[in-house]
Design a protein around this motif. Structure first.
Motif, PDB file in Angstrom:
ATOM      1  N   HIS A   1       0.870  -1.177   0.000  1.00  0.00           N
ATOM      2  CA  HIS A   1       0.000   0.000   0.000  1.00  0.00           C
ATOM      3  C   HIS A   1       0.906   1.225   0.000  1.00  0.00           C
ATOM      4  O   HIS A   1       1.547   1.528   0.989  1.00  0.00           O
ATOM      5  CB  HIS A   1      -0.898  -0.006   1.240  1.00  0.00           C
ATOM      6  CG  HIS A   1      -2.081   0.896   1.116  1.00  0.00           C
ATOM      7  ND1 HIS A   1      -3.252   0.693   1.804  1.00  0.00           N
ATOM      8  CD2 HIS A   1      -2.291   2.013   0.376  1.00  0.00           C
ATOM      9  CE1 HIS A   1      -4.123   1.638   1.498  1.00  0.00           C
ATOM     10  NE2 HIS A   1      -3.551   2.455   0.630  1.00  0.00           N
TER      11      HIS A   1
ATOM     12  N   SER B   1      -5.966  -9.730   1.829  1.00  0.00           N
ATOM     13  CA  SER B   1      -5.750  -9.361   3.233  1.00  0.00           C
ATOM     14  C   SER B   1      -6.561 -10.248   4.174  1.00  0.00           C
ATOM     15  O   SER B   1      -6.069 -10.682   5.225  1.00  0.00           O
ATOM     16  CB  SER B   1      -6.108  -7.891   3.464  1.00  0.00           C
ATOM     17  OG  SER B   1      -5.274  -7.046   2.701  1.00  0.00           O
TER      18      SER B   1
ATOM     19  N   ALA C   1      -8.925  -1.882  -4.484  1.00  0.00           N
ATOM     20  CA  ALA C   1      -9.153  -2.128  -3.061  1.00  0.00           C
ATOM     21  C   ALA C   1      -9.808  -3.480  -2.805  1.00  0.00           C
ATOM     22  O   ALA C   1      -9.535  -4.134  -1.792  1.00  0.00           O
ATOM     23  CB  ALA C   1     -10.018  -1.012  -2.468  1.00  0.00           C
TER      24      ALA C   1
ATOM     25  N   MET D   1      -2.538   0.544  -4.539  1.00  0.00           N
ATOM     26  CA  MET D   1      -2.308  -0.778  -3.961  1.00  0.00           C
ATOM     27  C   MET D   1      -1.709  -1.694  -5.013  1.00  0.00           C
ATOM     28  O   MET D   1      -2.137  -1.679  -6.173  1.00  0.00           O
ATOM     29  CB  MET D   1      -3.624  -1.358  -3.433  1.00  0.00           C
ATOM     30  CG  MET D   1      -4.258  -0.490  -2.360  1.00  0.00           C
ATOM     31  SD  MET D   1      -5.912  -1.022  -1.904  1.00  0.00           S
ATOM     32  CE  MET D   1      -6.543   0.473  -1.163  1.00  0.00           C
TER      33      MET D   1
ATOM     34  N   GLU E   1      -1.722   6.085  -1.983  1.00  0.00           N
ATOM     35  CA  GLU E   1      -2.944   5.301  -1.777  1.00  0.00           C
ATOM     36  C   GLU E   1      -3.155   4.212  -2.826  1.00  0.00           C
ATOM     37  O   GLU E   1      -4.173   3.516  -2.806  1.00  0.00           O
ATOM     38  CB  GLU E   1      -4.196   6.200  -1.724  1.00  0.00           C
ATOM     39  CG  GLU E   1      -4.206   7.185  -0.570  1.00  0.00           C
ATOM     40  CD  GLU E   1      -4.081   6.463   0.790  1.00  0.00           C
ATOM     41  OE1 GLU E   1      -4.778   5.454   1.000  1.00  0.00           O
ATOM     42  OE2 GLU E   1      -3.264   6.911   1.608  1.00  0.00           O
TER      43      GLU E   1
ATOM     44  N   TYR F   1      -7.188  -6.195  -3.006  1.00  0.00           N
ATOM     45  CA  TYR F   1      -6.338  -6.026  -1.826  1.00  0.00           C
ATOM     46  C   TYR F   1      -7.032  -6.592  -0.586  1.00  0.00           C
ATOM     47  O   TYR F   1      -6.419  -7.279   0.246  1.00  0.00           O
ATOM     48  CB  TYR F   1      -6.042  -4.541  -1.639  1.00  0.00           C
ATOM     49  CG  TYR F   1      -4.967  -4.230  -0.630  1.00  0.00           C
ATOM     50  CD1 TYR F   1      -3.643  -4.071  -1.028  1.00  0.00           C
ATOM     51  CD2 TYR F   1      -5.275  -4.069   0.727  1.00  0.00           C
ATOM     52  CE1 TYR F   1      -2.651  -3.772  -0.107  1.00  0.00           C
ATOM     53  CE2 TYR F   1      -4.299  -3.771   1.653  1.00  0.00           C
ATOM     54  CZ  TYR F   1      -2.984  -3.623   1.238  1.00  0.00           C
ATOM     55  OH  TYR F   1      -2.013  -3.331   2.159  1.00  0.00           O
TER      56      TYR F   1
END
Length: 558
Positions: free
Chosen positions: A250, A290, A283, A256, A254, A286
């Protein structure tokens, strides 16, 4: 889609999973190919210094595990395949040949041949030596080679040629003549599963990972990432399984990023280097990775790899010891087999699908890129191919893929489950649905506009200003001809479907010529032309699906 950004270009790949998942590949992914020349040596049994020193160097650097050159068993570790290959030199009754084969293998390994290929070549040399009684009786050798598939026979005949040049022997000329008689094996098309089955599998993956609880899907998370990533990035499954746990980044702006491994061969060296390229992601992607990493942490699994051995072993009834601390290709193949049994067949009752192999998705990605309008050079670089002509085998599948997509999209329309107009990918995360309309009776059509062989649902105030090029591809069109004109109406639909099919085939040929021609690829607007043709192809595919969904509804689909 290409976006010019100062000095470099960026390539977007878009997948749909609820939100749009976006990948951006920078031109840094493009590697350079090198061609090297290896000096040809001949075996000298009176002077083993070279081979002993070569063995010692390989041993010191961990490429061979054995006490000495004279051991009967050597182990060649392979980090790439997460496997140890055991080479057994048991040609004791042919002592000189046994030593020569050992020396040959050390040179092959030193020159950059993989552990797996060294193992394969040893097995073939041993069979050949035994079959020919120590390379003295060559009459059965040709029959043996001809009994193999053409590509394998040609490959192994070259192994023999290399060995003969290294180890001259009395019957060498005869063996060389036999090897030279083996025809060159042209690379045939890879036998990919039927694309209709691939698209059904795609829908199952989408539904399973989006609608089922995490407790049910956790075991198969590696399958999800394999399908998500390698259908877009032409990555080998062995590269995917090398992905590190710290693959996410990251940045301060901002953005990714995902770090993906790429296997690079070092010139004239046994080393196969793993390098990492960064791909920009959105996002949603990501977040998916995660969440998976958080689950690993909850289970107390701490490892350098994203797909650790301990995670795979969690779901085994009888965990087995493994030499490497990550999933192997064998593990992944077994997990994919379980996914078919437990999910595809067990949960979704699809028992007759042709099965997809782990390496197939790389081929789908290449086909996908071609249909999106990428030129051959770009595809070759991203796929890690040294030879541009390699792409020809993939392009032959494009027409079949397009037809399969049209068929299954038409089925979805008929079932009132149609995807949005295709964005940039053909296989990925997508499952949107809407009701195309009910079956209309005569009373329903009273307020509709009469058009060729049916009715139009468009509002009279804006008709025909809102019309598309043909009623047959319009969602407002209802096929409902008078009985005496029914067959004429069916023929009208079939003619248009045939015309669209012809246009699709013509575009396939044009795009292939454009992407493969070195002259055309240098045209300043080459990429724009390819993209334009790609958009036309997608339009024709969607139009054909609309027409064929009507023919399916009328049970007149051929």
């Amino acid at each position: 889609m290409f976006e010019k950004n100062s000095a470099n270009w960026q390539t977007k790949y878009i997948l749909n999973k609820v939100d749009i998942l976006e990948f951006k590949l920078s031109q840094d992914l493009v590697g350079k190919s090198t061609v090297s020349v290896i000096e040809h040596l001949q075996y000298d049994k009176t002077d083993s210094t070279l081979y002993l020193n070569n063995f010692s160097t390989l041993k010191e650097n961990g490429y061979i595990v054995a006490d000495s050159f004279y051991d009967h068993i050597w182990t060649l570790p392979c980090k790439i395949k997460a496997n140890d290959f055991q080479l057994v030199f048991d040609l004791d009754i042919y002592g000189d040949l046994n030593e020569a084969v050992k020396a040959f293998i050390t040179l092959r390994k030193s020159s950059g041949v993989s552990s797996h290929k060294c193992y394969d070549e040893l097995q073939f040399l041993k069979k050949t030596i035994r079959l020919s009684k120590g390379l003295e009786q060559t009459n059965n050798l040709k029959d043996k080679l001809l009994s193999m598939s053409e590509p394998r026979a040609y490959t192994l005949s070259n192994v023999l040629k290399n060995f003969i040049s290294f180890f001259p022997f009395e019957q060498g000329e005869e063996v060389l003549r036999i090897c030279s008689s083996i025809p060159f094996a042209t690379s045939g098309n890879r036998n990919l599963p039927h694309f209709h089955d691939v698209l059904i599998f795609n829908d199952i993956v989408n539904d399973f990972f989006q609608t089922k609880p995490i407790e049910n899907t956790l075991k198969f998370m590696p399958i999800m990432f394999w399908w998500l990533i390698t259908n877009i990035l032409p990555q080998r499954p062995t590269e995917l399984l090398l992905m590190n746990i710290d693959c996410l980044e990251h940045r301060n702006d901002e953005s990714m990023w995902l770090k993906v491994p790429r296997i690079k061969n070092e010139s004239d060296s046994p080393e196969r280097v793993i390098k990492y390229d960064s791909i920009q992601i959105d996002a949603k992607t990501y977040q998916l990775i995660s969440i998976y990493k958080m689950k690993l942490n909850e289970f107390g699994i701490k490892d350098e790899y994203l797909f650790p051995r301990d995670f795979y072993q969690m779901f085994r009834k009888k965990p087995k010891r493994q030499a490497f601390n990550r999933m192997t290709l064998y593990n992944f193949e077994f997990l994919l087999q379980e996914f078919y049994i437990e999910v595809v067949e067990g949960l979704y009752s699809e028992t007759n699908l042709e099965k997809i192999k782990p390496g197939d998705t790389r081929h789908f990605a290449i086909i996908n890129m071609f249909l999106q309008g990428f030129n051959m050079l770009s595809i070759a670089r991203m796929a890690g191919h040294d030879v541009i002509a390699t792409q020809d085998n993939y392009y032959s599948h494009a027409e079949h893929f397009s037809q399969s997509y049209v068929y299954i999209l038409a089925q979805k329309m008929l079932e009132r489950k149609i995807s949005d107009t295709m964005p940039e990918g053909f296989i990925g995360w997508r499952r949107d649905a809407y009701d195309r309309g009910k079956i209309y009776n005569n009373q329903d059509t009273w307020d509709m506009l009469k058009v060729d062989y049916g009715y139009c649902k468009e509002m009279k105030e804006i008709f025909p200003s809102s019309c598309v090029e043909d009623c047959r591809i319009c969602n407002n069109y209802v096929f409902k001809p008078d009985i005496e004109k029914y067959e004429q109406g069916i023929e009208w639909l079939q003619d248009y479907s045939g015309m669209l099919n012809q246009r699709m085939n013509e575009l396939h040929l044009v795009m292939k010529e454009q992407s493969s021609s070195s002259l055309l690829s240098k045209h300043p607007y080459s990429d724009e032309i390819l993209k334009t043709n790609s958009m036309k192809l997608v339009k024709y595919m969607n139009h054909k699906a609309v027409v064929e969904s009507i023919l399916m509804e009328e049970e007149r689909y051929d």
